[in-house]
Scaffold this motif. Structure first.
Motif, short mmCIF file in Angstrom:
data_model
loop_
_atom_site.label_atom_id
_atom_site.label_comp_id
_atom_site.label_asym_id
_atom_site.label_seq_id
_atom_site.Cartn_x
_atom_site.Cartn_y
_atom_site.Cartn_z
N ALA A 178 -24.13 -39.95 19.99
CA ALA A 178 -23.56 -39.30 18.41
C ALA A 178 -22.23 -40.01 17.72
CB ALA A 178 -23.07 -37.56 18.77
N GLY A 209 -26.88 -37.42 15.01
CA GLY A 209 -26.40 -36.16 15.65
C GLY A 209 -27.46 -35.85 16.53
N SER A 210 -27.17 -34.40 16.09
CA SER A 210 -27.94 -33.47 17.50
C SER A 210 -29.80 -33.25 17.08
CB SER A 210 -27.48 -32.86 17.83
OG SER A 210 -27.51 -31.67 16.54
#
Length: 129
Positions: free
Chosen positions: A28, A99-100
């Motif tokens: 991330a 990102g997630s």
């Protein structure tokens, strides 16, 4: 499930590798164009360049959009298909920061390790049966 698609320019083949969520957490904040160590993908000695990806909802990552989320931007077609010159269209893209909510990461091998990629792929397939 997060998938890494690794392209090998020497052989012209691509390899699909599933990665764990904790590995995605350690990636991330990385941006498109950065070089990533192969240890994240259980390939010691390899270096890979992040070239793109897509989010869980299917929106592709855009290299020149420096955010972590999605954004609708106005793009202009100046070359390409017949009849599209000069057309402006609002399209949703995801930013260039991992990102997630990423479901696919595209990578290109820049430095090779000691073991070839094909041998790693064959051993994984034998282990699944």
């Amino acid at each position: 499930m997060v998938v890494a698609v690794i392209a090998d320019r020497k052989t012209g083949k691509t390899y699909k590798k599933e990665i764990a969520e904790d590995v995605l957490g350690s990636l991330a904040g990385r941006k498109i164009g950065e070089e990533i160590d192969g240890i994240f993908f259980e390939m010691p000695g390899y270096k890979m360049k992040l070239t793109g990806g897509s989010a869980n909802d299917g929106f592709p990552m855009k290299k020149d959009l420096s955010i972590a989320g999605k954004k609708r931007i106005l793009i202009t077609y100046n070359k390409g298909r017949k009849g599209k010159n000069g057309i402006r269209k609002r399209v949703t893209f995801r930013g260039n920061i991992i990102g997630s909510d990423i479901s696919q990461i595209n990578l290109v091998v820049t430095q090779y390790g000691t073991k070839p990629l094909e041998a790693k792929e064959e051993s994984e397939e034998k282990g699944e049966q």
